[in-house]
Enzyme design. Structure first.
Site, short mmCIF file in Angstrom:
data_model
loop_
_atom_site.label_atom_id
_atom_site.label_comp_id
_atom_site.label_asym_id
_atom_site.label_seq_id
_atom_site.Cartn_x
_atom_site.Cartn_y
_atom_site.Cartn_z
N GLY A 153 25.92 23.10 22.17
CA GLY A 153 26.85 24.22 22.04
C GLY A 153 28.06 24.02 22.94
O GLY A 153 28.45 22.89 23.23
N ILE A 155 28.51 24.40 26.14
CA ILE A 155 28.25 23.67 27.38
C ILE A 155 27.72 22.27 27.08
O ILE A 155 28.21 21.27 27.62
CB ILE A 155 27.28 24.46 28.28
CG1 ILE A 155 27.98 25.73 28.79
CG2 ILE A 155 26.79 23.60 29.45
CD1 ILE A 155 27.10 26.64 29.61
N SER A 174 19.06 19.84 18.22
CA SER A 174 18.64 21.24 18.30
C SER A 174 18.32 21.68 16.89
O SER A 174 18.61 20.96 15.92
CB SER A 174 19.71 22.13 18.94
OG SER A 174 20.86 22.19 18.12
N THR A 233 19.82 23.24 33.58
CA THR A 233 20.71 24.26 34.12
C THR A 233 20.83 25.43 33.15
O THR A 233 21.75 26.24 33.26
CB THR A 233 22.12 23.67 34.39
OG1 THR A 233 22.63 23.10 33.17
CG2 THR A 233 22.08 22.60 35.47
N ARG A 235 17.83 27.72 31.18
CA ARG A 235 16.89 28.76 31.56
C ARG A 235 15.52 28.13 31.77
O ARG A 235 15.08 27.28 30.98
CB ARG A 235 16.79 29.85 30.47
CG ARG A 235 18.02 30.74 30.37
CD ARG A 235 18.22 31.58 31.62
NE ARG A 235 19.36 32.49 31.51
CZ ARG A 235 20.60 32.18 31.83
NH1 ARG A 235 20.88 30.95 32.26
NH2 ARG A 235 21.57 33.07 31.73
N GLU A 264 12.53 33.92 39.38
CA GLU A 264 13.64 33.78 40.32
C GLU A 264 13.80 35.07 41.11
O GLU A 264 13.71 36.14 40.54
CB GLU A 264 14.94 33.47 39.55
CG GLU A 264 14.89 32.15 38.80
CD GLU A 264 16.18 31.82 38.07
OE1 GLU A 264 17.17 32.60 38.22
OE2 GLU A 264 16.24 30.81 37.36
N HIS A 283 19.65 28.44 41.21
CA HIS A 283 20.40 29.01 40.08
C HIS A 283 21.85 29.28 40.49
O HIS A 283 22.34 30.41 40.43
CB HIS A 283 19.75 30.29 39.58
CG HIS A 283 20.13 30.60 38.15
ND1 HIS A 283 19.39 31.41 37.32
CD2 HIS A 283 21.18 30.19 37.39
CE1 HIS A 283 19.97 31.50 36.13
NE2 HIS A 283 21.07 30.75 36.15
#
Length: 311
Positions: A153, A155, A174, A233, A235, A264, A283
Site C-alpha cells: 500500500g 507505506i 497481499s 512496523t 501491527r 502495548e 512503537h
C-alpha cells in the site's frame, strides 16, 4: 468551560506541538503522561471530561468505556482511522468522533532504520562499545538480497522503492495485490509461499483486520531462510507472537526488528525485551516531530470546529 483530556502523551509534548490558544478561556486541558490498561481505571480517570484526545490506538475506547462516561461528547483521535474506538457505541450516545491528517513517511523511515540497524547489529554493537568493548559481530549487506514486502500500500510501496536504491530485488504479496500494481513499485508479485521462502528481509505493511490477524503464523515463519530477518512496523497481532518467539529461540531465522506488539506497552518480562536476536523499539514509527505537529494541530482545529457547532 469544557474539560479536555489528552491521553498517553509519553513525551509530554502535546501542548508544544500545536497552538492551543483558540481554546484559551473555553476549555481546561489536562495532559496525562502515563498509560492505563485496565478499563475500569480508564473510566474512573475520564469521568470528569467532555472531550478525550487519544493518540492512535494507545488507549482503546470500547463500548464498556464509552458507556461509562456520561459527560463525554467528543473523541478527538489522531490519525485517519482508529480501530480501537467503538464507533457504534459512540454514535448511539451522540458522541462525535473526529480524526486528523496523517503522513506515513515517518513509518517508512523507521522501517529502514530498523532494517539497517538489524543487519548491521547497531544496537548490540553500541551496547558493547559503551561497556568498554570493540568490534564483536560481522554484519550483512543488502546489495543483491531479496526484499519481501507483505502489503504494498502507501507505506509498503515506498519501502519497496527504497529497497531498489540499495540494489535489492523487491518481491511482494497481499490478498488483493496485482502484478501491475507491484510493477509500478519496482516489485514482482509472487505467491505468499514464495514471499516467505525467498525473502532475506521480510517487512510487514498491512492494516490489521480480521483477515490479517495472525496472517504470519508458524508455517510462514518456518518457511523463512535461517539467514532471513522479519521487520514489523505495522501491527503486532498480524504476526503469531508465540510462533515468532519460538522461531527466534530456535534460531530458525537470523532475527526480528519489531516496533509493534500484541500488548502495548510491552510487559516488562516479555521475551522481546531479552532475546538477543530481537531489536525492539516502543512503537515509535509515527513518533516524529513533523507528524505530531499534524496530529495535534488538526486536533485543535477539530475541537474548535466542534465547539463552534455547539454555539
Amino acid at each position: 468551560m469544557i474539560r479536555i483530556a489528552i491521553l498517553d502523551d509519553f513525551q509530554n509534548v502535546s501542548l508544544e506541538m500545536a497552538d492551543w490558544s483558540p481554546l484559551v478561556g473555553r476549555a481546561v486541558i489536562t495532559v496525562f503522561n502515563d498509560h492505563l490498561s485496565n478499563l475500569d481505571d480508564i473510566v474512573a480517570r475520564l469521568l470528569p471530561f467532555d472531550v478525550v484526545c487519544v493518540m492512535r490506538e494507545r488507549t482503546p475506547l470500547p463500548r464498556l468505556v464509552i458507556e461509562g462516561l456520561p459527560r463525554l461528547k467528543l473523541i478527538a483521535s489522531t490519525g485517519s482511522r482508529n480501530a480501537a474506538i467503538d464507533i457504534d457505541a459512540a454514535a448511539e450516545r451522540g458522541i462525535v468522533v473526529m480524526h486528523t491528517g496523517y503522513d506515513g513517511r515517518s513509518t517508512i523511515e523507521m522501517t529502514w532504520a530498523l532494517i539497517l540497524a538489524s543487519v548491521r547489529h547497531v544496537a548490540s554493537e553500541n551496547a558493547h562499545l559503551r561497556a568498554g568493548g570493540w568490534q564483536r559481530k560481522v554484519g550483512d549487506g543488502l546489495q543483491g538480497k531479496t526484499l519481501g514486502v507483505l502489503g504494498l500500500g502507501n507505506i509498503g510501496s515506498e519501502v519497496a522503492r527504497i529497497g531498489l536504491a540499495f540494489g535489492m530485488d523487491a518481491i511482494a504479496w497481499s490478498q488483493n495485490l496485482t502484478a501491475d500494481k507491484a510493477q509500478t513499485c519496482g516489485s514482482r508479485l509472487v505467491s505468499k509461499e514464495e514471499l516467505f521462502r525467498s525473502a532475506d528481509i521480510l517487512t510487514i505493511h498491512l492494516v490489521l483486520s480480521q483477515r490479517t490477524k495472525g496472517l504470519v503464523g508458524a508455517a510462514e515463519l518456518q518457511a523463512m531462510k535461517p539467514s532471513a530477518r522479519l521487520i514489523n512496523t505495522s501491527r503486532g497481532p498480524i504476526v503469531d507472537e508465540p510462533a515468532l518467539i519460538e522461531v527466534l529461540r530456535e534460531r530458525g531465522i537470523a532475527g526480528a526488528a519489531l516496533d509493534v506488539f500484541n500488548i502495548e506497552p510491552l510487559p516488562a518480562d516479555h521475551p522481546f525485551r531479552s532475546l538477543d536476536n530481537v531489536l525492539s523499539t516502543p512503537h515509535i514509527g509515527y513518533v516524529a516531530r513533523d507528524l505530531y505537529r499534524i496530529f495535534f494541530g488538526d486536533t485543535v482545529k477539530n475541537i474548535t470546529r466542534w465547539l463552534a457547532q455547539q454555539a
